[in-house]
Motif scaffolding. Structure first.
Motif, PDB file in Angstrom:
ATOM      1  N   GLY A 102       0.820  -1.210   0.000  1.00 20.31           N
ATOM      2  CA  GLY A 102       0.000   0.000   0.000  1.00 20.31           C
ATOM      3  C   GLY A 102       0.852   1.257   0.000  1.00 20.31           C
ATOM      4  O   GLY A 102       0.545   2.232  -0.699  1.00 20.31           O
ATOM      5  N   PHE A 103       1.928   1.247   0.772  1.00 21.54           N
ATOM      6  CA  PHE A 103       2.839   2.399   0.809  1.00 21.54           C
ATOM      7  C   PHE A 103       3.416   2.657  -0.579  1.00 21.54           C
ATOM      8  O   PHE A 103       3.459   3.799  -1.041  1.00 21.54           O
ATOM      9  N   PHE A 104       3.845   1.596  -1.255  1.00 21.73           N
ATOM     10  CA  PHE A 104       4.422   1.749  -2.592  1.00 21.73           C
ATOM     11  C   PHE A 104       3.392   2.311  -3.576  1.00 21.73           C
ATOM     12  O   PHE A 104       3.739   3.124  -4.439  1.00 21.73           O
ATOM     13  N   ARG A 105       2.152   1.908  -3.445  1.00 21.81           N
ATOM     14  CA  ARG A 105       1.111   2.459  -4.325  1.00 21.81           C
ATOM     15  C   ARG A 105       0.965   3.962  -4.105  1.00 21.81           C
ATOM     16  O   ARG A 105       0.731   4.730  -5.041  1.00 21.81           O
ATOM     17  N   GLY A 106       1.125   4.387  -2.878  1.00 20.63           N
ATOM     18  CA  GLY A 106       1.006   5.806  -2.563  1.00 20.63           C
ATOM     19  C   GLY A 106       2.141   6.654  -3.092  1.00 20.63           C
ATOM     20  O   GLY A 106       2.025   7.882  -3.186  1.00 20.63           O
ATOM     21  N   LEU A 107       3.246   6.013  -3.479  1.00 16.39           N
ATOM     22  CA  LEU A 107       4.408   6.758  -3.974  1.00 16.39           C
ATOM     23  C   LEU A 107       4.124   7.508  -5.259  1.00 16.39           C
ATOM     24  O   LEU A 107       4.838   8.454  -5.603  1.00 16.39           O
ATOM     25  N   GLN A 108       3.092   7.111  -5.991  1.00 16.42           N
ATOM     26  CA  GLN A 108       2.775   7.795  -7.247  1.00 16.42           C
ATOM     27  C   GLN A 108       2.392   9.254  -7.017  1.00 16.42           C
ATOM     28  O   GLN A 108       2.408  10.061  -7.953  1.00 16.42           O
ATOM     29  N   HIS A 109       2.087   9.618  -5.767  1.00 22.80           N
ATOM     30  CA  HIS A 109       1.764  11.007  -5.435  1.00 22.80           C
ATOM     31  C   HIS A 109       3.005  11.777  -4.964  1.00 22.80           C
ATOM     32  O   HIS A 109       2.922  12.986  -4.755  1.00 22.80           O
ATOM     33  N   CYS A 110       4.130  11.083  -4.808  1.00 21.84           N
ATOM     34  CA  CYS A 110       5.362  11.716  -4.312  1.00 21.84           C
ATOM     35  C   CYS A 110       6.185  12.186  -5.506  1.00 21.84           C
ATOM     36  O   CYS A 110       7.145  11.528  -5.939  1.00 21.84           O
ATOM     37  N   LYS A 111       5.836  13.322  -6.052  1.00 21.08           N
ATOM     38  CA  LYS A 111       6.452  13.813  -7.290  1.00 21.08           C
ATOM     39  C   LYS A 111       7.918  14.184  -7.120  1.00 21.08           C
ATOM     40  O   LYS A 111       8.659  14.269  -8.111  1.00 21.08           O
ATOM     41  N   ASN A 112       8.368  14.418  -5.883  1.00 19.65           N
ATOM     42  CA  ASN A 112       9.765  14.783  -5.647  1.00 19.65           C
ATOM     43  C   ASN A 112      10.656  13.575  -5.411  1.00 19.65           C
ATOM     44  O   ASN A 112      11.878  13.724  -5.261  1.00 19.65           O
ATOM     45  N   LEU A 113      10.079  12.378  -5.344  1.00 21.27           N
ATOM     46  CA  LEU A 113      10.875  11.183  -5.098  1.00 21.27           C
ATOM     47  C   LEU A 113      11.778  10.899  -6.292  1.00 21.27           C
ATOM     48  O   LEU A 113      11.311  10.541  -7.372  1.00 21.27           O
ATOM     49  N   SER A 114      13.096  11.041  -6.097  1.00 19.75           N
ATOM     50  CA  SER A 114      14.033  10.900  -7.213  1.00 19.75           C
ATOM     51  C   SER A 114      15.155   9.903  -6.935  1.00 19.75           C
ATOM     52  O   SER A 114      15.910   9.562  -7.846  1.00 19.75           O
ATOM     53  N   GLU A 115      15.264   9.427  -5.701  1.00 21.92           N
ATOM     54  CA  GLU A 115      16.346   8.487  -5.369  1.00 21.92           C
ATOM     55  C   GLU A 115      15.775   7.280  -4.638  1.00 21.92           C
ATOM     56  O   GLU A 115      15.020   7.408  -3.676  1.00 21.92           O
ATOM     57  N   LEU A 116      16.180   6.087  -5.095  1.00 20.18           N
ATOM     58  CA  LEU A 116      15.676   4.840  -4.529  1.00 20.18           C
ATOM     59  C   LEU A 116      16.852   3.910  -4.269  1.00 20.18           C
ATOM     60  O   LEU A 116      17.683   3.674  -5.149  1.00 20.18           O
ATOM     61  N   ASN A 117      16.916   3.375  -3.033  1.00 15.85           N
ATOM     62  CA  ASN A 117      17.970   2.441  -2.648  1.00 15.85           C
ATOM     63  C   ASN A 117      17.314   1.139  -2.214  1.00 15.85           C
ATOM     64  O   ASN A 117      16.523   1.123  -1.261  1.00 15.85           O
ATOM     65  N   LEU A 118      17.634   0.044  -2.905  1.00 19.46           N
ATOM     66  CA  LEU A 118      16.934  -1.226  -2.702  1.00 19.46           C
ATOM     67  C   LEU A 118      17.889  -2.346  -2.312  1.00 19.46           C
ATOM     68  O   LEU A 118      19.012  -2.412  -2.788  1.00 19.46           O
ATOM     69  N   SER A 119      17.396  -3.256  -1.478  1.00 16.24           N
ATOM     70  CA  SER A 119      18.071  -4.534  -1.273  1.00 16.24           C
ATOM     71  C   SER A 119      17.037  -5.653  -1.388  1.00 16.24           C
ATOM     72  O   SER A 119      17.154  -6.699  -0.761  1.00 16.24           O
ATOM     73  N   ALA A 120      16.006  -5.398  -2.180  1.00 18.38           N
ATOM     74  CA  ALA A 120      14.942  -6.375  -2.423  1.00 18.38           C
ATOM     75  C   ALA A 120      14.353  -6.101  -3.805  1.00 18.38           C
ATOM     76  O   ALA A 120      14.499  -5.005  -4.348  1.00 18.38           O
ATOM     77  N   ASP A 121      13.689  -7.084  -4.373  1.00 15.66           N
ATOM     78  CA  ASP A 121      13.097  -6.954  -5.705  1.00 15.66           C
ATOM     79  C   ASP A 121      11.942  -5.950  -5.672  1.00 15.66           C
ATOM     80  O   ASP A 121      11.074  -6.018  -4.808  1.00 15.66           O
ATOM     81  N   PHE A 122      11.943  -5.022  -6.631  1.00 22.67           N
ATOM     82  CA  PHE A 122      10.940  -3.943  -6.664  1.00 22.67           C
ATOM     83  C   PHE A 122      10.056  -4.037  -7.899  1.00 22.67           C
ATOM     84  O   PHE A 122       9.316  -3.106  -8.218  1.00 22.67           O
ATOM     85  N   GLU A 123      10.112  -5.162  -8.588  1.00 17.07           N
ATOM     86  CA  GLU A 123       9.439  -5.299  -9.877  1.00 17.07           C
ATOM     87  C   GLU A 123       7.948  -4.970  -9.811  1.00 17.07           C
ATOM     88  O   GLU A 123       7.403  -4.307 -10.698  1.00 17.07           O
ATOM     89  N   ASP A 124       7.253  -5.420  -8.762  1.00 15.71           N
ATOM     90  CA  ASP A 124       5.804  -5.236  -8.670  1.00 15.71           C
ATOM     91  C   ASP A 124       5.398  -3.792  -8.414  1.00 15.71           C
ATOM     92  O   ASP A 124       4.214  -3.452  -8.514  1.00 15.71           O
ATOM     93  N   TYR A 125       6.362  -2.931  -8.074  1.00 12.38           N
ATOM     94  CA  TYR A 125       6.022  -1.578  -7.635  1.00 12.38           C
ATOM     95  C   TYR A 125       6.687  -0.478  -8.467  1.00 12.38           C
ATOM     96  O   TYR A 125       6.495   0.705  -8.197  1.00 12.38           O
ATOM     97  N   ALA A 126       7.460  -0.849  -9.469  1.00  9.44           N
ATOM     98  CA  ALA A 126       8.236   0.138 -10.235  1.00  9.44           C
ATOM     99  C   ALA A 126       7.359   1.189 -10.909  1.00  9.44           C
ATOM    100  O   ALA A 126       7.770   2.346 -11.052  1.00  9.44           O
ATOM    101  N   ASN A 127       6.162   0.819 -11.297  1.00 11.51           N
ATOM    102  CA  ASN A 127       5.273   1.771 -11.976  1.00 11.51           C
ATOM    103  C   ASN A 127       4.853   2.930 -11.078  1.00 11.51           C
ATOM    104  O   ASN A 127       4.396   3.965 -11.568  1.00 11.51           O
ATOM    105  N   TYR A 128       4.988   2.768  -9.770  1.00 16.83           N
ATOM    106  CA  TYR A 128       4.566   3.811  -8.833  1.00 16.83           C
ATOM    107  C   TYR A 128       5.654   4.843  -8.575  1.00 16.83           C
ATOM    108  O   TYR A 128       5.420   5.812  -7.853  1.00 16.83           O
ATOM    109  N   ALA A 129       6.849   4.649  -9.161  1.00 15.18           N
ATOM    110  CA  ALA A 129       7.960   5.586  -8.915  1.00 15.18           C
ATOM    111  C   ALA A 129       8.612   5.988 -10.231  1.00 15.18           C
ATOM    112  O   ALA A 129       9.801   5.734 -10.453  1.00 15.18           O
ATOM    113  N   PRO A 130       7.873   6.644 -11.121  1.00  8.68           N
ATOM    114  CA  PRO A 130       8.390   6.944 -12.471  1.00  8.68           C
ATOM    115  C   PRO A 130       9.425   8.065 -12.522  1.00  8.68           C
ATOM    116  O   PRO A 130      10.069   8.257 -13.555  1.00  8.68           O
ATOM    117  N   ASN A 131       9.592   8.819 -11.425  1.00  6.78           N
ATOM    118  CA  ASN A 131      10.487   9.980 -11.458  1.00  6.78           C
ATOM    119  C   ASN A 131      11.870   9.706 -10.880  1.00  6.78           C
ATOM    120  O   ASN A 131      12.641  10.641 -10.651  1.00  6.78           O
TER     121      ASN A 131
END
Length: 307
Positions: A180-209
Motif C-alpha cells: 500500500g505504501f508503494f502504491r502511494g508513492l505515485q503522489h510523491c512527485k519529488n521522489l528521485s532516489e531509490l535504494n533497494l536490497s529487495a526486488d521492486f518489480e511489482d512496484y516500479a510503476n509507482y515511482a516513475p520519477n
C-alpha cells in the motif's frame, strides 16, 4: 567585462556546463554581469548545500541574502526550531532541508526533513516534511493504512527499502507489508532516489520519477539480475549502481537482456557495477551502442564467479 553580445539564455547554457563549485566560487568573481547572471538564474542557483556546523544564524542569513533566486538549501547539520524561526524571510526560498532522525511508527526511520520557510508554523516532524525515509523489515502482512501516509509525503526525495544489514530469508514476504505504501508513492512527485536490497518489480510503476537507483544484494543472497528488466520503466534514470547481482539462468542471452534493460534509459549518465555479473565482455563491447547517453562507467570486482 563585456557580455560579448550573447543573449542571457546562451550565457546560462554556457555556465551550466561548468561544475557547481567552479560556477559559484570562480565564475561569479569574473565580473558583475557574470555574478548577477549566475545568481539571478533559478536553474543555476536555485539550490545550494551549506555546511552550517560552525555557523550562527546570523552567518546563515548573510549567506542566503546573496542568493536571490534560491529555492532550496541543504544543511549539513540539524537545526533547532529556535534557529529555524530566526531565519530571515527570503523572496524565493521555499524550504530548508537538514538531517534529523526519528522513528516513524514501528516500520520506518526518518533521516532527513525539511522546514517550510514560508510557513514557519509547520512541524518538521510532520509526515508532509519527510525528505529521506528508511523502510524497516519488521512485518509480513500488508498494512493498507500506509498508502494514505505515503500520499502525504509530498517532500519525500530519497527512499531506502529493506537496507538493514542483516539478511532475512522472509524478505520477499516482508515487502508485501509495504504494498500500500508503494502504491502511494505515485503522489510523491519529488521522489528521485531509490535504494533497494529487495526486488521492486511489482512496484516500479509507482515511482516513475526516479533519477538515481542503487540495487544492493549480498554475498549470501545476491539479487537475481534475470528479474531486473523492470528498470527499463524508470525512463528518467540518470545514475544506476548494481552491487552483488547475479544471473540465476547461466544461459541468459547477454545482449538481448541488456538491450531490454537499458534500451529505454536515454537519460542514463552514470553506471556502476560492484561485484556484478554484467562485468562481462559481451555487454561491455556494445555498451555505447546500447547506452549512448552514458558518460561514466565504474567497475569493481572481488569475486571471480560472475554467476
Amino acid at each position: 567585462m563585456a557580455n560579448l553580445l550573447l543573449p542571457k539564455e546562451i550565457w546560462v547554457d554556457i555556465w551550466s556546463r561548468v561544475d557547481f563549485r567552479t560556477q559559484q566560487k570562480s565564475c561569479t568573481l569574473v565580473c558583475k554581469y557574470w555574478f548577477e547572471g549566475i545568481r539571478g538564474s533559478t536553474s543555476l542557483s536555485g539550490q545550494m548545500t551549506l555546511d552550517n556546523r560552525q555557523k550562527s544564524v546570523e552567518d546563515i542569513n548573510l549567506v542566503l541574502s546573496h542568493w536571490e533566486k534560491l529555492r532550496i538549501v541543504r544543511m549539513s547539520s540539524e537545526m533547532s526550531n529556535n534557529e529555524l524561526l530566526q531565519l530571515d524571510t527570503h523572496p524565493s526560498l521555499e524550504k530548508i532541508i537538514f538531517p534529523k532522525e526519528y522513528e516513524l511508527g514501528l516500520w520506518g526511520k526518518v533521516t532527513k526533513v525539511c522546514f517550510d520557510l514560508k510557513n514557519k508554523a509547520s512541524e518538521t516532524t510532520s509526515v508532509q516534511n519527510i525528505v529521506e525515509l528508511h523502510l524497516l523489515k519488521r512485518f509480513k502482512t500488508e498494512d493498507n493504512s500506509l498508502e494514505a501516509i505515503a500520499c502525504m509525503m509530498l517532500n519525500l526525495e530519497t527512499l531506502h527499502v529493506m537496507d538493514e544489514p542483516e539478511y532475512d530469508y522472509d524478505e520477499p514476504e516482508r515487502m508485501k507489508y509495504f504494498a500500500g505504501f508503494f502504491r502511494g508513492l505515485q503522489h510523491c512527485k519529488n521522489l528521485s532516489e531509490l535504494n533497494l536490497s529487495a526486488d521492486f518489480e511489482d512496484y516500479a510503476n509507482y515511482a516513475p520519477n526516479i533519477k538515481k537507483l542503487t540495487v544492493e544484494g549480498n554475498y549470501f543472497s545476491p539479487i537475481r539480475l534475470d528479474s531486473m528488466d523492470w528498470i527499463a520503466k524508470l525512463e528518467k534514470l540518470e545514475i544506476l549502481k548494481f552491487e552483488m547481482l547475479r544471473f540465476e539462468d547461466k544461459e541468459t542471452d547477454m545482449e538481448k537482456f541488456t538491450r531490454k534493460m537499458f534500451g529505454k534509459l536515454t537519460c542514463l549518465k552514470s553506471l556502476e557495477f560492484d561485484d556484478c555479473a554484467l562485468i562481462m565482455p559481451d555487454f561491455l563491447v556494445n555498451i555505447h551502442e546500447i547506452i549512448p547517453s552514458l558518460e561514466t562507467l565504474i567497475m569493481t570486482n572481488e569475486f571471480e564467479n560472475y554467476f
